[in-house]
Design an enzyme around this catalytic site. Structure first.
Site, PDB file in Angstrom:
ATOM      1  CE  LYS A  10       0.916   1.524   4.318  1.00 52.05           C
ATOM      2  NZ  LYS A  10       1.562   2.816   4.620  1.00 52.05           N
ATOM      3  N   PRO A  94       9.750  -4.516  -0.216  1.00 52.20           N
ATOM      4  CG  PRO A  94      10.869  -2.684  -1.143  1.00 52.20           C
ATOM      5  CD  PRO A  94       9.587  -3.444  -1.230  1.00 52.20           C
ATOM      6  CB  ALA A  96      11.697  -1.994   7.846  1.00 53.40           C
ATOM      7  CG  LEU A  99       6.269   0.303   0.465  1.00 52.81           C
ATOM      8  CD1 LEU A  99       7.146  -0.389  -0.571  1.00 52.81           C
ATOM      9  CD2 LEU A  99       5.421   1.396  -0.207  1.00 52.81           C
ATOM     10  CB  ALA A 100       1.305  -2.031   4.717  1.00 53.87           C
ATOM     11  N   GLY A 101       4.223  -4.238   4.116  1.00 53.31           N
ATOM     12  CA  GLY A 101       4.488  -5.599   3.671  1.00 53.31           C
ATOM     13  C   GLY A 101       4.110  -6.635   4.717  1.00 53.31           C
ATOM     14  N   GLY A 102       4.550  -6.452   5.955  1.00 51.17           N
ATOM     15  CA  GLY A 102       4.224  -7.400   7.007  1.00 51.17           C
ATOM     16  C   GLY A 102       2.734  -7.437   7.307  1.00 51.17           C
ATOM     17  CB  SER A 104       0.147  -6.780   2.759  1.00 48.77           C
ATOM     18  OG  SER A 104      -0.702  -7.150   1.691  1.00 48.77           O
ATOM     19  CG  ASP A 136      -0.867   0.148   8.274  1.00 48.49           C
ATOM     20  OD1 ASP A 136      -1.671   1.026   8.634  1.00 48.49           O
ATOM     21  OD2 ASP A 136       0.327   0.387   8.011  1.00 48.49           O
TER      22      ASP A 136
END
Length: 287
Positions: A10, A94, A96, A99-102, A104, A136
């Site tokens: 995101k 990427p 940290a 982009l809210a990777g964890g 998501s 998030d």
């Protein structure tokens, strides 16, 4: 049986902080939208009652610190499921990076286990579980475009913005979201025009969206990571229509209407910044 789920990143089109809450979190009002850069989650049952997480990326915890692990553990506990699972996370987002990777990944795990174990959970029920994991995660369950309020767990869906290209550039450093919020001074904040951004999204006004991009955390992160400001300047110089840092950073994104210009910006940044992506705005909800 294996279940597969995409976990899109995101970006924040607007991020405002209204104050400090009694529970220690900050009261936020932010607009998020998903982009076509995704992790890929694969889940299958295993023998026993253990949760196992594996990831393709270094520096991603593979134990109870991982948000996907937390999601699986919460579902197993809530529904009394005595079944082991293995969660494989192929990372593209990427780590940290703002982009809210964890988050998501955790949301994708909730969606995947809902299918794998035929729990029949509604979006509202999945969002309630998600809110217990991280701020998030509730947004990431549905994705698309939305206004998030409270500590980020209260979601009000919005229409998809006009289609465009998104250039993402992450400098070779990571930041702690908690540290950025802790360093934020709430006095004299220049608050985003969030209502104006909502109106621009609702009328499909691409120029209005670009002109209202704003993030109150940006100035805090720039003090710690000077590359954020440098990347912003390069993107603007190369012709991006709108440029902003996402979340607590340090990733910077640029919105671009035309593919040829997006390609030029992407090429120009690749020699300047290690992790650069050229993707499309998704905008629409996942479920």
């Amino acid at each position: 049986m294996k279940v597969l789920e995409k976990a899109p990143a995101k970006i924040n089109l607007a991020l405002d902080v209204l104050g400090k809450r009694a529970d220690g979190y900050h009261e936020v009002r932010m607009i998020m939208t998903t982009v076509d850069l995704s992790d890929h989650i694969e889940i299958q049952e295993t023998g026993g009652d253990r949760i196992r997480v594996r990831s393709s990326a270094l520096y991603v915890p593979e134990d109870e610190r991982n948000l996907a692990y937390k999601a699986a553990d919460l579902i197993k506990t809530r529904f009394g499921i005595k079944q082991g699972v293995e969660i494989w996370i192929k990372k593209e987002i990427p780590v940290a990076a703002g982009l809210a990777g964890g988050s998501s990944d955790a949301a994708a795990t909730i969606r995947a286990l809902n299918r794998l174990w035929r729990l029949g959970l509604s979006y509202e029920e999945m969002a309630e579980l998600a809110a217990a994991i991280g701020s998030d995660v509730a947004f990431c369950v549905r994705g698309g475009t939305a206004l998030a309020i409270g500590r980020g767990e209260k979601i009000e869906p919005l229409p998809a913005p006009p289609p465009c290209w998104v250039i993402l550039a992450k400098p070779p450093v990571s930041v702690s979201t908690a540290e950025i919020y802790q360093a934020l001074t709430l006095d004299n904040l220049a608050h985003p025009d969030t209502d104006g951004m909502i109106a621009a999204i609702e009328r499909g006004d691409y120029e209005g969206i670009c002109s209202r991009l704003s993030n109150v955390l940006e100035s805090v992160t720039i003090q710690k990571v000077e590359e954020v400001e440098q990347i912003k300047r390069v993107m603007a110089r190369l012709g991006a229509d709108g440029v902003l840092m996402s979340g607590s950073g340090p990733t910077v994104f640029g919105l671009v209407r035309h593919k040829s210009k997006a390609q030029r910006i992407y090429n120009g940044l690749r020699g300047f910044c290690g992790e650069v992506f050229m993707v499309r705005l998704l905008g629409g909800a996942l479920i």
